[in-house]
Write a protein that holds these residues in place. Sequence first.
Motif, PDB file in Angstrom:
ATOM      1  N   UNK A  44       0.832  -1.212   0.000  1.00  0.00           N
ATOM      2  CA  UNK A  44       0.000   0.000   0.000  1.00  0.00           C
ATOM      3  C   UNK A  44       0.867   1.262   0.000  1.00  0.00           C
ATOM      4  N   UNK A  45       1.960   1.234   0.742  1.00  0.00           N
ATOM      5  CA  UNK A  45       2.867   2.387   0.751  1.00  0.00           C
ATOM      6  C   UNK A  45       3.548   2.522  -0.608  1.00  0.00           C
ATOM      7  N   UNK A  46       3.933   1.411  -1.208  1.00  0.00           N
ATOM      8  CA  UNK A  46       4.540   1.443  -2.546  1.00  0.00           C
ATOM      9  C   UNK A  46       3.564   2.030  -3.573  1.00  0.00           C
ATOM     10  N   UNK A  47       2.273   1.737  -3.447  1.00  0.00           N
ATOM     11  CA  UNK A  47       1.266   2.313  -4.348  1.00  0.00           C
ATOM     12  C   UNK A  47       1.273   3.838  -4.261  1.00  0.00           C
ATOM     13  N   UNK A  48       1.357   4.363  -3.038  1.00  0.00           N
ATOM     14  CA  UNK A  48       1.384   5.812  -2.860  1.00  0.00           C
ATOM     15  C   UNK A  48       2.651   6.417  -3.465  1.00  0.00           C
ATOM     16  N   UNK A  49       3.795   5.781  -3.213  1.00  0.00           N
ATOM     17  CA  UNK A  49       5.057   6.283  -3.775  1.00  0.00           C
ATOM     18  C   UNK A  49       5.005   6.250  -5.298  1.00  0.00           C
ATOM     19  N   UNK A  50       4.508   5.153  -5.861  1.00  0.00           N
ATOM     20  CA  UNK A  50       4.378   5.053  -7.325  1.00  0.00           C
ATOM     21  C   UNK A  50       3.557   6.221  -7.876  1.00  0.00           C
ATOM     22  N   UNK A  51       2.446   6.509  -7.225  1.00  0.00           N
ATOM     23  CA  UNK A  51       1.589   7.591  -7.692  1.00  0.00           C
ATOM     24  C   UNK A  51       2.309   8.938  -7.600  1.00  0.00           C
ATOM     25  N   UNK A  52       2.972   9.186  -6.479  1.00  0.00           N
ATOM     26  CA  UNK A  52       3.661  10.460  -6.309  1.00  0.00           C
ATOM     27  C   UNK A  52       4.813  10.629  -7.299  1.00  0.00           C
ATOM     28  N   UNK A  53       5.492   9.556  -7.639  1.00  0.00           N
ATOM     29  CA  UNK A  53       6.597   9.654  -8.602  1.00  0.00           C
ATOM     30  C   UNK A  53       6.115  10.036 -10.001  1.00  0.00           C
ATOM     31  N   UNK A  54       4.822   9.911 -10.255  1.00  0.00           N
ATOM     32  CA  UNK A  54       4.278  10.233 -11.574  1.00  0.00           C
ATOM     33  C   UNK A  54       3.676  11.642 -11.663  1.00  0.00           C
ATOM     34  N   UNK A  55       3.617  12.379 -10.558  1.00  0.00           N
ATOM     35  CA  UNK A  55       3.046  13.726 -10.640  1.00  0.00           C
ATOM     36  C   UNK A  55       4.011  14.642 -11.383  1.00  0.00           C
ATOM     37  N   UNK A  56       3.485  15.594 -12.154  1.00  0.00           N
ATOM     38  CA  UNK A  56       4.357  16.427 -13.008  1.00  0.00           C
ATOM     39  C   UNK A  56       5.394  17.244 -12.246  1.00  0.00           C
ATOM     40  N   UNK A  57       5.103  17.636 -11.013  1.00  0.00           N
ATOM     41  CA  UNK A  57       6.029  18.484 -10.260  1.00  0.00           C
ATOM     42  C   UNK A  57       6.849  17.693  -9.229  1.00  0.00           C
ATOM     43  N   UNK A  58       7.007  16.403  -9.462  1.00  0.00           N
ATOM     44  CA  UNK A  58       7.713  15.510  -8.541  1.00  0.00           C
ATOM     45  C   UNK A  58       9.112  16.024  -8.177  1.00  0.00           C
ATOM     46  N   UNK A  59       9.835  16.557  -9.130  1.00  0.00           N
ATOM     47  CA  UNK A  59      11.213  17.003  -8.891  1.00  0.00           C
ATOM     48  C   UNK A  59      11.331  18.484  -8.551  1.00  0.00           C
ATOM     49  N   UNK A  60      10.216  19.151  -8.344  1.00  0.00           N
ATOM     50  CA  UNK A  60      10.243  20.572  -8.035  1.00  0.00           C
ATOM     51  C   UNK A  60      10.794  20.807  -6.621  1.00  0.00           C
ATOM     52  N   UNK A  61      11.570  21.867  -6.472  1.00  0.00           N
ATOM     53  CA  UNK A  61      12.177  22.192  -5.174  1.00  0.00           C
ATOM     54  C   UNK A  61      11.169  22.685  -4.136  1.00  0.00           C
ATOM     55  N   UNK A  62      10.002  23.151  -4.581  1.00  0.00           N
ATOM     56  CA  UNK A  62       9.027  23.660  -3.619  1.00  0.00           C
ATOM     57  C   UNK A  62       7.866  22.680  -3.388  1.00  0.00           C
TER      58      UNK A  62
END
Length: 137
Positions: free
Chosen positions: A91-109
């Motif tokens: 379940x935690x891996x599912x959340x991480x997978x989803x967050x890694x796909x958001x467009x601003x994942x690498x944004x500093x803010x």
Amino acid sequence: MKQYIGISRDHSGSMQGIAHLAMKDYNEQIAAIKESAIRYGIDTILSVVSCSTATSGRTRNEFDVQLSSIGAVKRMLDYPARGNNTQLFDSVAMLIDQFERVPDYNSNDVAFSLMILTDGGDNASTTSGVALGERIK
């Protein structure tokens, strides 16, 4: 500033005796997150995974909320606990997978947080604790 918050809620059978407390805790957390988001003007996006639900005799994890503005998230009115095993790491891996796909994942803010509501440990995931720990780092 923007934050993504992921919550994994354990719905395995062992939660039956404390389901009312888990629901109370979840609702209090949602209220506190909403209040902080407003107070500090932080764009807050929430995802929630129900961990170890039982559907047709099969235990699984499923998203209840996916990348929703915190303002749109409702209080829980029921906390079913009926899954056979606890697939917590998955379940935690599912959340991480989803967050890694958001467009601003690498944004500093942008910040990411994970919260886990459970009464115990994992006993049924395909994701190992070591592998999950490495991903979280």
